[in-house]
Design an enzyme around this catalytic site. Structure first.
Site, PDB file in Angstrom:
ATOM      1  CG  ASP A 190      -1.972   1.106   1.159  1.00 24.82           C
ATOM      2  OD1 ASP A 190      -2.638   1.240   0.114  1.00 24.82           O
ATOM      3  OD2 ASP A 190      -2.109   1.845   2.147  1.00 24.82           O
ATOM      4  CG  LEU A 227      -9.474   7.272   3.783  1.00 24.22           C
ATOM      5  CD1 LEU A 227      -9.533   8.082   5.061  1.00 24.22           C
ATOM      6  CD2 LEU A 227     -10.492   7.804   2.781  1.00 24.22           C
ATOM      7  NE  ARG A 228      -0.305   5.723   2.201  1.00 21.03           N
ATOM      8  CZ  ARG A 228      -0.453   4.924   3.237  1.00 21.03           C
ATOM      9  NH1 ARG A 228      -0.960   3.731   3.081  1.00 21.03           N
ATOM     10  NH2 ARG A 228      -0.107   5.330   4.436  1.00 21.03           N
ATOM     11  CB  ALA A 229      -6.910   4.272  -2.915  1.00 21.36           C
TER      12      ALA A 229
END
Length: 727
Positions: free
Chosen positions: A223, A304-306
């Site tokens: 990720d 939420l990094r996406a």
């Protein structure tokens, strides 16, 4: 000229990098790297593909296209800031940090000038120690300073404001993964050891390459990569010929080859620089931000990094295409790269499970307000228009593949199959005395039940295998055959880590005769990477008795749970299945646990139970593995109800001293022979119902195996230690 063409490569070929612009094909890969060069905040790229597909070449080439950076320079000593900080005291990446010490501020201010250097490109070796990566006390400088600790920066300091490159990142040792995760998450590296503390900036773009055949990547590290791109060797004959032709030209005439591509490299550099200057003014409106959140929600992405990465990547792509406003097409083009490694919820869930990405994106984009879809896309340069078309082709290819996957899943769970399952289950229930279905041609495929948490499996003795990347079992091998990874305090002067001990004692200064003063509290022992690879061999009963009450769904679910555990423990796996008239090796030992899961999902169920042949085949495989590597740690897991009803093939009985014709007698003999191999074994009894035949229990005694009912494997949070068979 012909003579020149056959000249050996010159030493210059080792120094001259292969031009990024000269890479043929791999347009998605090149565009992803360019986007990260425009905005390093995207988080880097994971390049996934087979050997020899220009993964490393592209990663090294992009560094030469990135703008130079300004770093502090000490005009008195003539040295650069080892942390690559800007010379300005107001630099937010260092001096304004709340964790900076007064000493850090003083060190930073000594760099009173600025110098331009190429963007740092740091190659992280797979065998690096923690001290080399994090940094440690500089023993020599500390002694010269009268014992005052002087810090020696590590690779993370060198990578600040640059690129941290890891080749074969999926093979990286677990202790280094933890170190990189901490630094990547915080943007700083904190070192506390030998009585000193050091905090320094460590903001870097992470580029990793990996070959999926050698195992998957730890999810937490996965990720951290902003984008992921799959690469493959070109299938067009002419294109492959051109790749070879250019590579040979580069190896023979590296300087001339680089000069021929200098203009193309310069153009790319200028495009990237122009995009970087344009990027702060790029606007992404609220409608497109809503689209980004909808995409991540629809594809069930937890991180939420996406969302953040998709926002940054879309802005960088718009800037590269010469626009100051993001359009829906920009978001669509970057979606595949942002979500490719984030869509899976479990280790074996395909990232493309569910609806077609292209179809769902079209549906979401059509739901946008009309003014968003009709936004002017601006003027594109020809190379940038080409990039947009390449991205569309990639997305269309993904859509086609997904269509096939969806069709396959639909076929496997069609109403006809379910109807047949019910009828067959009723028949198998009536035959649950061990005979199962006598029709060896009548097969059906069951979908695995939802995996559940299972007992953690451990062996009760240290294994003698070589040190490896596995995490399940420790090794009893001598320390000379293991890898020294770090040091730890000790009160015994045995197997001391000389470097760490001297660093810990540096603050004591020197004695009158100039020797280091070392106290017992300064002793540091070596800590070794003391785990060994474990090969788990699954022997799975897929006979007709497994169809009764859809027992095979539970069996497959249990095996997938065990495979998930093997994935997390970095084990190798192999699969043997038996049904009908014989057993077969579904999968030779491999590190690709995902491949084992795919083979298991496709495994049909039906026919009789050739258990004796399965045990014979298992014994043969174990003998072969032990001849190849006598120290290989093995774990055998047998899933069966023990209701054998098929004798060994005639060719097998001719070569072994077994009872001919009696299936159970042969099974007893094969199980006893297998038990004598001293391989740790677990038998999971798949027999179910109120009345159990008890064959599984008998079989476990013959195998000298631990015995568990299948339903007992699902106890939460427990560890089951498998006893080692005594000779």
């Amino acid at each position: 000229m012909n003579k020149q063409q056959h000249q050996p490569p010159t030493p210059q070929s080792r120094r001259q990098h292969y031009p990024f612009a000269a890479i043929i094909g791999q347009k998605d890969l090149k565009l992803c790297l360019i986007l990260c060069a425009i905005d390093p905040g995207i988080g880097g790229v994971l390049i996934k593909g087979d050997k020899g597909t220009a993964k490393s070449t592209a990663a090294r080439g992009i560094a030469h296209l990135m703008s130079h950076i300004q770093v502090g320079y000490d005009s008195v000593k003539g040295v650069l800031d080892p942390y690559n900080r800007c010379h300005r005291a107001a630099d937010t990446s260092s001096s304004s940090s709340s964790t900076s010490t007064e000493q850090d501020e003083e060190d930073h201010l000594q760099y009173n000038q600025s110098k331009s250097i190429p963007t740092p490109f740091v190659d992280l070796p797979l065998g690096a120690t923690e001290d080399r990566v994090l940094g440690s006390i500089d023993f020599s400088s500390t002694l010269k300073n009268g014992g005052k600790p002087i810090f020696s920066p590590g690779l993370l300091a060198s990578a600040n404001r640059g690129i941290l490159y890891i080749d074969e990142v999926n093979l990286l040792s677990a202790h280094l993964v933890d170190v990189i995760l901490d630094a990547a998450a915080m943007g700083v590296n904190t070192v506390q050891r030998e009585g000193m503390m050091k905090v320094h900036p460590a903001k870097f773009m992470l580029i990793g390459t990996m070959n999926p055949e050698e195992g998957e990547l730890r999810p937490q590290l996965l990720d951290r990569f902003g984008l992921m791109v799959d690469v493959a060797a070109p299938t067009d004959v002419e294109e492959r010929c051109e790749v070879v032709r250019q590579r040979m030209q580069y190896e023979r005439y590296p300087v001339e080859f680089g000069a021929a591509w200098a203009d193309a490299e310069k153009d790319l550099t200028e495009q990237i620089k122009a995009a970087q200057e344009r990027l702060p003014n790029v606007i992404l409106n609220d409608e497109l931000l809503l689209l980004i959140s909808k995409i991540c929600t629809e594809f069930k992405v937890g991180s939420l990094r996406a969302d953040l990465t998709m926002y940054k990547a879309a802005c960088a792509l718009a800037a590269y295409r010469g626009r100051l406003e993001v359009v829906p097409e920009d978001v669509k083009d970057v979606t595949e790269w942002v979500l490719a490694h984030r869509r899976r919820r479990q280790p074996f869930e395909s990232p493309m499970d569910g609806p077609s990405m292209d179809d769902l994106l079209d549906e979401l984009m059509n739901s946008l307000p009309e003014n968003s879809n009709n936004q002017s896309e601006g003027d594109h340069d020809e190379p940038n228009q080409q990039n947009g078309e390449d991205n569309k082709s990639m997305t269309e290819g993904s859509s086609n593949n997904n269509g096939k996957d969806d069709a396959t899943t639909e076929d496997e769970t069609s109403p006809d199959d379910n109807g047949q399952s019910s009828q067959q289950n009723e028949q198998n229930t009536n035959n649950d005395d061990g005979n199962g279905s006598n029709n060896d041609d009548q097969m059906q495929t069951f979908t695995a039940s939802k995996p559940s948490q299972i007992k953690q499996l451990r062996l009760n003795q240290k294994q003698s295998g070589q040190t490896g990347s596995g995490r399940r079992n420790s090794t009893s091998n001598s320390q000379q055959k293991t890898r020294y990874i770090r040091s730890a305090p000790t009160d015994k002067a045995v197997d001391l880590a000389l470097d760490a001990t001297l660093r810990a004692a540096a603050s004591n200064g020197l004695s009158d005769d100039g020797q280091p003063i070392i106290h017992p509290e300064n002793y540091r022992k070596k800590v070794y990477n003391s785990t060994t690879d474990t090969l788990i061999l699954f022997v799975v009963d897929a006979s007709g008795s497994m169809s009764a009450r859809k027992r095979m769904e539970t069996v497959k679910g249990a095996v997938i749970s065990l495979l998930m555990d093997a994935y997390q423990q970095r084990d190798k796996v192999g699969v043997i299945a038996f049904r009908g008239t014989k057993a077969e090796v579904l999968l030779e030992p491999t590190r690709s646990v995902e491949l084992a899961e795919k083979q298991l999902q496709r495994l049909p169920t039906g026919g009789r139970t050739p258990l004796a042949h399965a045990l014979s085949l298992t014994s043969d495989m174990i003998h072969r593995l032990q001849r190849h590597d006598p120290d290989q740690a093995l774990l055998l897991i047998v899933l069966s109800d023990g209701k054998a009803n098929v004798p060994l093939p005639k060719i097998a009985t001719d070569s072994t001293d077994v009872d001919v014709g009696d299936a159970w007698k042969q099974t007893e003999q094969m199980a006893a022979q297998l038990g004598q191999l001293d391989v740790p074994t677990l038998l999971l009894d798949t027999d179910s119902g109120h009345v159990r035949v008890g064959r599984g229990k008998e079989l476990s005694h013959l195998l000298r195996a631990d015995y568990l009912l299948l339903e007992d494997m699902t106890a939460d949070g427990l560890v089951h230690t498998i006893r080692q068979a005594a000779g």
